[in-house]
Write an enzyme that holds these catalytic residues in place. Structure first.
Site, PDB file in Angstrom:
ATOM      1  N   GLU A  93       0.821  -1.217   0.000  1.00 24.98           N
ATOM      2  CA  GLU A  93       0.000   0.000   0.000  1.00 24.98           C
ATOM      3  C   GLU A  93       0.856   1.270   0.000  1.00 24.98           C
ATOM      4  O   GLU A  93       0.362   2.351   0.323  1.00 24.98           O
ATOM      5  CB  GLU A  93      -0.961   0.007   1.200  1.00 24.98           C
ATOM      6  N   HIS A 105      -2.800   2.497   8.181  1.00 25.86           N
ATOM      7  CA  HIS A 105      -3.909   1.715   7.634  1.00 25.86           C
ATOM      8  C   HIS A 105      -4.123   0.509   8.537  1.00 25.86           C
ATOM      9  O   HIS A 105      -3.156  -0.119   8.979  1.00 25.86           O
ATOM     10  CB  HIS A 105      -3.585   1.262   6.206  1.00 25.86           C
ATOM     11  N   HIS A 134      -7.371  -2.638  10.026  1.00 26.14           N
ATOM     12  CA  HIS A 134      -8.647  -3.332   9.813  1.00 26.14           C
ATOM     13  C   HIS A 134      -9.392  -3.443  11.144  1.00 26.14           C
ATOM     14  O   HIS A 134      -9.650  -4.560  11.612  1.00 26.14           O
ATOM     15  CB  HIS A 134      -8.404  -4.750   9.269  1.00 26.14           C
ATOM     16  N   GLU A 148     -17.399  12.553  22.778  1.00 26.20           N
ATOM     17  CA  GLU A 148     -16.188  13.241  22.332  1.00 26.20           C
ATOM     18  C   GLU A 148     -15.871  13.088  20.845  1.00 26.20           C
ATOM     19  O   GLU A 148     -14.936  13.721  20.348  1.00 26.20           O
ATOM     20  CB  GLU A 148     -14.999  12.790  23.187  1.00 26.20           C
ATOM     21  N   HIS A 183     -13.108  -2.980   3.831  1.00 28.58           N
ATOM     22  CA  HIS A 183     -11.694  -3.363   3.943  1.00 28.58           C
ATOM     23  C   HIS A 183     -11.090  -2.846   5.250  1.00 28.58           C
ATOM     24  O   HIS A 183     -10.545  -3.625   6.029  1.00 28.58           O
ATOM     25  CB  HIS A 183     -10.916  -2.828   2.726  1.00 28.58           C
TER      26      HIS A 183
END
Ligand code: 2HA
Ligand code: ZN
Length: 271
Positions: free
Chosen positions: A116, A139, A141, A169, A210
């Site tokens: 990525e 990144h 999951h 919040e 994803h």
């Protein structure tokens, strides 16, 4: 020359990947992180003239020429970073041609940076254009955020609004909201370009079905953004199937944002 294993940026990468693994957000080789490094700090640990090897990146990152990043490796497990950072992480510098990464340290088994990398570098370019302090792209999951993708409309306004309602919040932590991409093929320049486009407007971008991207000036900030979204998504998933008795009203969300002085997406509220 100081020992690289003692460098704060290596230690922090070890700590955050271990933490994310234990939270269950980064199974197997899931997730990737890139941290923009300060050249002077790197020079305390590494000889900048000692390039171990060069690796093509597959795209032109001319805005980042000469900049160095510590990046998680492709196929590597967050679980293992802490015990073997030199194999699971790498320090790369974008070469003068903009399309080559010069490896200064790491990926010791001959590996390379995350698949990525386009989404990371393109997102760095976007975030730096709106916030020169930005240094981190993460990144991941996260479980409940991902679960929510299957039962909630993937609409930026509605998705953000639902999460703002889940914890008091949230609107203070991510007043700029969450960008959303539909399901797309990962590991490509196209998803990188689409992510970077969203990153001009949002520090958080959901990749439909994803995972999520978060940006920030340091690892704590980028991690904290994702952590807050994940907490709110957890409350949503714990309550979505139950009758809603109470909610935070839009006037109250506005009151919060104004009291804490954050610039929020007014168009994401129904007022
Ligand atoms: O690197 O999470 O999106 C593993 C991934 C790809
Ligand atoms: Zn992923």
């Amino acid at each position: 020359m100081k020992k690289i294993s003692e460098a704060p940026f290596v230690k922090e990468m070890c700590a955050v990947t271990a933490n994310m693994y234990r939270l269950g957000w980064d199974e197997r080789n899931g997730g990737n992180i890139s941290l923009l490094l300060d050249e002077n700090e790197v020079a305390e640990y590494l000889d900048p003239d000692n390039v171990i090897r060069t690796i093509p990146t597959g795209f032109n990152a001319k805005e980042l020429i000469g900049k160095s990043f510590i990046v998680t490796g492709t196929g590597k497990y967050f679980k293992n970073v802490e015990t073997d950072p030199e194999n699971n992480l790498g320090i790369i510098r974008i070469a003068k041609d903009g399309t080559t990464a010069e490896l200064l340290w790491g990926y010791s088994d001959g590996g390379k940076f995350t698949s990525e990398l386009p989404a990371h570098l393109m997102s760095h370019i976007s975030r730096l254009s709106v916030d020169p302090q930005n240094r981190v792209i993460i990144h991941s999951h996260p479980t409940n955020t991902l679960a929510m993708n299957y039962v909630h409309e993937l609409d930026e306004r509605k998705f953000t609004h639902t999460l703002w309602e889940m914890c008091t919040e949230c609107i203070v932590v991510f007043p700029d909201g969450i960008g959303i991409l539909p399901w797309m093929l990962c590991g490509t320049n196209s998803i990188g370009e689409a992510t970077a486009q969203k990153m001009k407007e949002f520090r958080l971008v959901v990749w439909g079905m994803h995972g999520i991207y978060g940006a920030g000036k340091n690892l704590d900030e980028a991690f904290g953004l994702i952590e807050t979204v994940e907490k709110a998504a957890q409350i949503f998933m714990l309550t979505a199937h139950l009758p809603r008795v109470n909610t935070i009203k839009d006037e109250e969300l506005k009151e919060l944002a104004e009291f804490f002085g954050v610039k929020y997406r007014k168009d994401f509220l129904d007022l």
